[in-house]
Enzyme design. Structure first.
Site, PDB file in Angstrom:
ATOM      1  N   GLU A 173      -0.194  -0.986   5.755  1.00 41.47           N
ATOM      2  CA  GLU A 173       0.843  -0.418   6.628  1.00 41.47           C
ATOM      3  C   GLU A 173       0.644   1.078   6.825  1.00 41.47           C
ATOM      4  OE1 GLU A 173       4.526   1.363   8.074  1.00 41.47           O
ATOM      5  OE2 GLU A 173       3.527   1.796   6.198  1.00 41.47           O
ATOM      6  N   ASP A 186       0.859  -1.184   0.000  1.00 36.98           N
ATOM      7  CA  ASP A 186       0.000   0.000   0.000  1.00 36.98           C
ATOM      8  C   ASP A 186       0.891   1.229   0.000  1.00 36.98           C
ATOM      9  OD1 ASP A 186       0.788  -0.828   2.659  1.00 36.98           O
ATOM     10  OD2 ASP A 186      -0.514   0.731   3.456  1.00 36.98           O
TER      11      ASP A 186
HETATM   12  C1  8V3 Z   1       0.638   5.048  10.253  1.00 37.76           C
HETATM   13  N1  8V3 Z   1       1.364   5.354  11.457  1.00 37.76           N
HETATM   14  C2  8V3 Z   1       0.853   6.016  12.517  1.00 37.76           C
HETATM   15  N2  8V3 Z   1       1.800   6.090  13.439  1.00 37.76           N
HETATM   16  C3  8V3 Z   1       2.922   5.517  12.974  1.00 37.76           C
HETATM   17  C4  8V3 Z   1       2.647   5.057  11.717  1.00 37.76           C
HETATM   18  C5  8V3 Z   1       3.565   4.365  10.816  1.00 37.76           C
HETATM   19  C6  8V3 Z   1       4.344   5.289   9.903  1.00 37.76           C
HETATM   20  N3  8V3 Z   1       5.402   4.496   9.320  1.00 37.76           N
HETATM   21  C7  8V3 Z   1       6.294   4.986   8.450  1.00 37.76           C
HETATM   22  O1  8V3 Z   1       6.259   6.130   8.054  1.00 37.76           O
HETATM   23  C8  8V3 Z   1       7.333   4.028   7.969  1.00 37.76           C
HETATM   24  C9  8V3 Z   1       8.486   4.747   7.364  1.00 37.76           C
HETATM   25  N4  8V3 Z   1       9.422   3.870   6.732  1.00 37.76           N
HETATM   26  C10 8V3 Z   1       4.956   6.415  10.713  1.00 37.76           C
HETATM   27  O2  8V3 Z   1       5.980   6.216  11.366  1.00 37.76           O
HETATM   28  O3  8V3 Z   1       4.366   7.503  10.701  1.00 37.76           O
HETATM   29 ZN    ZN Z   2       6.678   1.896   4.304  1.00 36.65          ZN
HETATM   30 ZN    ZN Z   3       5.210   4.764   4.409  1.00 38.81          ZN
END
Ligand code: 8V3
Ligand code: ZN
Ligand code: ZN
Length: 488
Positions: A171, A106
């Protein structure tokens, strides 16, 4: 030392077939698999994305299961289907190590009107840069892993390790329903897994590769302040109301000071103490602060040294205010008093902070601030997401293998880095499934994940494919005769 002959052949194959790999990425990027905007069109695209990936793995000879994930309840009462999670396996030789790769297909929303120079869903190459939504996060790295495996198959070379895949499609929406799946599969699909590889973050440099050993967690809060469900006219009600927005702005304003320090009492209590040895690890990182500041188009960061910057991204918590639902945010001078507003903020968590403790501290703090205002409005605090921080032991086998693979391909040792953002599944692998995780990022620091003009360099994509192939070899060797220090 040069790569062994069989690996050299795999590298050659990867180089020779790189245009095909780019073409595959183009086909995947063309699928608008946005999990963030909860509308039927994007959900259909997500289902199509997972089907295309499952099909590719099947053609590679893997056993593929697409696990039904049920549906997602949205705050407005609607429900939408969750795309299936792919569980696939290739090879089950009991004498080999089994490596499980996690990735997600996604993507973040992307709209040309937001400032993309090219169509975000049409992979476009300019000067060796492959622009497109999902190119680096996370379609490119997932394909790099698949292409590394298929190079062995095409050459009819025995795979040095058994391979498993877990690929999800939610994700970017916080890995909805994934934790339940991990619980359910921990003694089934995951039982034979020795190591887990995740490639879902970036290097800290444009040219120097990295291996990642920690990510922050995140506790995401909403705070609703409500007078009534309708808005008011500020000419007819202004002056006689406790205004929800004034309450909310005061609440949000009580969270963090101008130096970035979080004002929630007790929030720093469990943060791991800083050691002398740890400071040295930040000194060793290659980071040109001035360039980082310029390329981010920021006049000045909160801190002046590389070490402080890295520590505040990686090993200290931070609080960010994201937005206000219900606020008037259009151009023009509308004289409204919003009747009900929802503030959104989150705290990035670090070892050894505890999600439920943070939830209590934040709720207590907001209730305290609110009660002092003696407002007649209703306040409701809730934690929408509670994602744990993750940290790994960098002496364990999978890190040794990753470092060796990178040395073979790039001729240099990687930066050993942490990441300020959150990869929710890492902690689930560690805590629920009890597996050892290594993060091997492929993309460069300027890839712009989540941003306009996201890209992956052709070089990173293709050399990254080789790193994964080399990793299979190193993992196999270490599995046969592990280093004494790596037997954690
Ligand atoms: C959706 N979400 C809400 N709180 C944390 C997340 C995951 C998100 N993950 C990434 O960005 C991964 C980067 N490689 C973030 O850390 O914001
Ligand atoms: Zn990612
Ligand atoms: Zn991401």
């Amino acid at each position: 030392s040069p790569a062994p002959a069989p690996l050299e052949k795999v590298f050659q194959y990867i180089d020779l077939h790189q245009d095909e790999s780019v073409q595959m990425l183009k086909e995947w990027v063309a699928i608008e698999s946005d999990s963030v905007q909860p509308v039927p069109h994007f959900r259909q695209e997500l289902f199509r994305m997972m089907a295309v990936a499952a099909d590719m793995l099947q053609r590679l000879g893997a056993h593929v299961a697409s696990v039904d994930m049920g549906s997602q309840q949205l705050p407005d009462g609607q429900s939408l289907p969750i795309p299936p999670v792919i569980l696939a396996e290739l090879g089950d030789d009991p004498t080999k190590a089994t490596v499980c790769f996690y990735g997600h297909l996604d993507v973040q929303p992307a709209d040309r009107a937001d400032g993309w120079l090219t169509d975000p869903y049409m992979l476009t190459e300019v000067d060796g840069k492959l622009y497109g939504r999902g190119a680096t996060d996370n379609k490119g790295p997932v394909l790099a892993w698949i292409n590394a495996v298929s190079a062995f198959r095409a050459l009819e070379q025995d795979l040095p390790v058994n391979i498993k895949f877990i690929i999800e499609g939610m994700e970017e929406a916080g890995s909805v329903a994934l934790e339940e799946l991990m619980e359910k599969e921990k003694d089934r699909f995951f039982s034979g897994v020795d190591y887990v590889v995740i490639s879902d973050n970036l290097w800290i440099s444009q040219r120097k590769p990295a291996v990642t050993y920690g990510t922050r967690g995140n506790s995401y809060f909403t705070v609703e302040v409500k007078c009534r469900d309708q808005d008011f006219h500020s000419g007819t009600f202004g002056g006689i109301l406790h205004e929800p927005m004034a309450d909310l702005v005061a609440l949000l304003g009580s969270l963090v000071d101008s130096s970035g320090r979080i004002l929630v009492p007790g929030i720093y209590d469990e943060v791991a103490p800083l050691t002398e040895e740890e400071i040295n690890t930040y000194k060793a990182i290659d980071l040109d602060l001035e360039e980082y500041q310029n390329s981010s188009q920021v006049a000045k960061f909160l801190f002046d040294t590389k070490e402080e910057i890295l520590m505040h991204l990686w090993r200290y918590p931070s609080l960010s205010i994201h937005g206000i639902e219900g606020a008037f945010d259009e151009p023009g001078a509308k004289t409204v008093i919003p009747g009900r507003v929802i503030g959104k903020f989150s705290i990035r968590l670090v070892p050894h902070m505890n999600v439920s403790e943070v939830e209590k501290q934040v709720t207590r703090h907001l209730e305290d601030v609110f009660s002092k205002r003696k407002s007649s409005n209703k306040m409701v605090v809730s934690m929408a997401l509670g994602l744990h921080p993750w940290i790994a032991n960098i002496n364990s086998t999978q890190y040794i293998a990753a470092k060796r693979a990178i040395r073979t391909v790039f001729g240099t040792d990687p930066d050993m880095i942490r990441d300020g953002s959150t990869i929710p599944i890492a902690k689930m692998f560690q805590e629920i499934v009890h597996k050892r995780v290594v993060m091997i990022p492929l993309g460069a620091v300027d890839d712009g994940e989540h941003s306009q003009n996201e890209k992956i360099n052709r070089w990173n994509y293709i050399e990254g494919t080789k790193v994964f192939a080399a990793f299979f070899f190193e993992m196999a060797q270490l599995h046969e005769s592990p280093e004494p220090s790596s037997l954690m």
